[in-house]
Enzyme design. Structure first.
Site, short mmCIF file in Angstrom:
data_model
loop_
_atom_site.label_atom_id
_atom_site.label_comp_id
_atom_site.label_asym_id
_atom_site.label_seq_id
_atom_site.Cartn_x
_atom_site.Cartn_y
_atom_site.Cartn_z
N CYS A 200 6.21 3.54 16.02
CA CYS A 200 7.60 3.28 16.35
C CYS A 200 8.30 2.71 15.14
O CYS A 200 8.73 1.57 15.13
CB CYS A 200 7.67 2.31 17.52
SG CYS A 200 9.32 2.01 18.12
N GLN B 7 -6.92 -0.97 5.25
CA GLN B 7 -7.48 -1.65 6.42
C GLN B 7 -8.88 -2.20 6.19
O GLN B 7 -9.43 -2.88 7.05
CB GLN B 7 -7.48 -0.70 7.63
CG GLN B 7 -6.08 -0.33 8.11
CD GLN B 7 -5.32 -1.50 8.73
OE1 GLN B 7 -5.87 -2.59 8.94
NE2 GLN B 7 -4.04 -1.29 9.01
N ASN C 73 -6.19 3.01 10.57
CA ASN C 73 -5.47 1.84 11.07
C ASN C 73 -5.36 1.82 12.60
O ASN C 73 -5.22 0.76 13.19
CB ASN C 73 -4.07 1.74 10.44
CG ASN C 73 -3.34 3.06 10.42
OD1 ASN C 73 -3.85 4.06 9.93
ND2 ASN C 73 -2.15 3.08 10.98
N ALA D 174 0.83 -1.22 0.00
CA ALA D 174 0.00 0.00 0.00
C ALA D 174 0.86 1.26 0.00
O ALA D 174 0.45 2.29 -0.53
CB ALA D 174 -0.92 0.00 1.21
N SER E 60 -3.01 -3.55 0.47
CA SER E 60 -1.83 -4.35 0.79
C SER E 60 -2.26 -5.76 1.16
O SER E 60 -3.15 -5.93 2.00
CB SER E 60 -1.11 -3.69 1.98
OG SER E 60 0.23 -4.05 2.01
N THR F 22 10.24 -6.90 -12.79
CA THR F 22 9.72 -8.27 -12.90
C THR F 22 8.62 -8.48 -11.87
O THR F 22 8.77 -8.12 -10.70
CB THR F 22 10.87 -9.28 -12.63
OG1 THR F 22 11.88 -9.05 -13.62
CG2 THR F 22 10.39 -10.72 -12.70
N1 PMP Z 1 -2.00 2.49 4.79
C1 PMP Z 1 -2.53 2.00 5.93
C2 PMP Z 1 -3.85 2.54 6.39
C3 PMP Z 1 -1.86 1.03 6.65
O1 PMP Z 1 -2.40 0.57 7.78
C4 PMP Z 1 -0.62 0.54 6.17
C5 PMP Z 1 0.14 -0.53 6.93
N2 PMP Z 1 0.30 -0.25 8.29
C6 PMP Z 1 -0.11 1.07 4.98
C7 PMP Z 1 -0.83 2.04 4.33
C8 PMP Z 1 1.21 0.63 4.41
O2 PMP Z 1 1.13 -0.70 3.98
P1 PMP Z 1 2.45 -1.47 3.55
O3 PMP Z 1 3.41 -1.34 4.70
O4 PMP Z 1 2.01 -2.84 3.32
O5 PMP Z 1 3.00 -0.79 2.36
#
Ligand code: PMP
Length: 403
Positions: free
Chosen positions: A340, A194, A166, A88, A214, A254
């Site tokens: 963190c 989320q 999140n 994401a 993600s 790739t």
């Molecule tokens: N957006 C949100 C709302 C998330 O909770 C997260 C993961 N904590 C991310 C983006 C980033 O996802 P990733 O680390 O898998 O790239």
């Protein structure tokens, strides 16, 4: 063979955690679904670059096609509207680089994940006045009414709103946001990391142009994700990675066949469980809140209760630092109210933006549940948390009390 690999892989990857070691950190990452683990292993044991024209290459491309369809099934979009990414974070970066044009507003919120907030700051660095942060209430809800003012008498721009937070699980009514800005020719992006695989997210119904996700949040492998781009969305073509022209020129490199195939399998499994899983998870979350608030009546739940993801509860245990509570219940995997990322804990920007004091933010613990959470895990986690909070409180009272 697959069956053996599947079982061995599942046990290996998920370890021995059972009710004695509750895993309540699904918003950080969910345990991989057995179907996804099996698909990853099977794909990894097969050779083939999805861009090669020989048979192994075509077989790899075929696997990727199936995964693209599976993910499209979860989002209710066409497979051609999906761009595979590394997660994401990359999808958010790609979306905002492609959707923002200098001189037009880029509207987002102070409670976004850093993958959106930092990208928004980066793309608008030369014209910081383009960046607009919408107000957020003490309940975590974004004030979508403010969109009318931002776009009054204007045309063009982009709005980026997370579908679910999140940290608190609070949901954004994307439909309302999209409706408010459509006439002004504004692109709508959502970081739906989320929500995907947890609540139904039909992109056509949501009426959005760009959706980031993600895989590891819904039981797929880490390091793989996607950006949905609505066909015909008026984006400037600004890929972040240029090279071999994969993903229709949007993302060179790739393809991560094993990761993509694992994400497809997780998407398929999540799609089948949608609704039913959400109901079960919400009732486990409610039970956890009941157990905590009845044993510790001063604890408070952050965020708008009736507009939350089913599997998240963000709890303030007043006057007890979350890191001390977490350390006192090492068997429970949950998160503190501070980010963190680099080893130095910072108070949560989300909770502070909602108006919490720093002390309350530092006393917040997020428990996040998911598809494999059990009733026994909830009982055990609640007991451990109550014990840990009481233990930390009496240690603090002893340290500060009269001598
Ligand atoms: N957006 C949100 C709302 C998330 O909770 C997260 C993961 N904590 C991310 C983006 C980033 O996802 P990733 O680390 O898998 O790239």
């Amino acid at each position: 063979m697959v069956r053996d690999t599947r079982e061995a892989g599942w046990q290996m990857m998920n370890g021995p955690h059972g009710s004695d070691t509750p895993y309540l950190d699904y918003n950080a990452t969910a345990p991989i679904r057995p179907e996804a683990a099996a698909a990853v292993i099977e794909a990894m044991l097969s050779v083939g670059n999805a861009s090669s024209t020989h048979r192994p290459g075509r077989q790899a491309a075929h696997r990727v096609d199936i995964a693209r369809r599976q993910l499209a099934g979860l989002l209710n979009c066409s497979p051609g509207e999906i761009i595979f990414t590394s997660g994401a974070t990359e999808a958010n970066n790609l979306a905002l680089h492609a959707a923002y044009t200098a001189g037009n507003p880029l509207v987002t919120t102070p409670v976004e994940h850093p993958a959106v907030l930092e990208t928004a700051r980066t793309v608008t660095a030369e014209q910081p006045e383009d960046l607009v942060l919408l107000p957020v209430g003490t309940d975590g809800l974004v004030d979508l009414g403010a969109l009318d003012q931002v776009f009054a008498g204007r045309h063009g721009g982009v709005v980026s709103l997370m579908a679910a937070n999140n940290e608190t699980g609070v949901l954004t009514d994307l439909h309302v946001a999209a409706k408010a800005v459509r006439e002004a020719g504004v692109l709508v992006h959502t970081d739906a990391t989320q929500i995907i695989g947890r609540l139904p997210a039909d992109v056509a119904e949501l009426d959005v142009d760009l959706v980031s996700l993600s895989a590891h949040k819904f039981g797929g492998p880490q390091g793989v994700g996607a950006l949905y781009v609505r066909r015909g969305a008026p984006l400037s073509h600004r890929p972040l990675l240029v090279g071999g022209g994969q993903e229709r020129g949007w993302r060179a490199g790739t393809l991560n066949v094993a990761g993509i195939v694992g994400m497809g399998a997780a998407a398929e499994s999540a799609r089948r469980g949608l609704g039913e899983e959400a109901e079960r998870i919400a009732s486990l979350r409610d039970r956890l809140e009941y157990l905590l608030t009845s044993a510790l009546p001063d604890c408070r739940i952050n965020g708008r209760h009736d507009q939350r993801l089913p599997g998240v509860t963000s709890v303030i245990f007043p006057s007890v630092p979350a890191d001390a509570v977490l350390a006192a219940m090492p068997e429970v995997a949950a998160s503190g109210g501070s980010a963190c990322a680099s080893g130095a804990p910072m108070p949560s920007h989300v909770l502070l933006a909602m108006g919490l004091s720093q002390e309350d933010a530092d006393s917040t613990i997020r428990f996040s549940l998911g598809y494999a959470t059990t009733d026994a895990e909830i009982g055990h986690a609640a007991q451990a948390a109550v014990r840990a909070v009481k233990q930390v409180r009496s240690a603090l009272a002893e340290a500060h009390g009269p001598r």
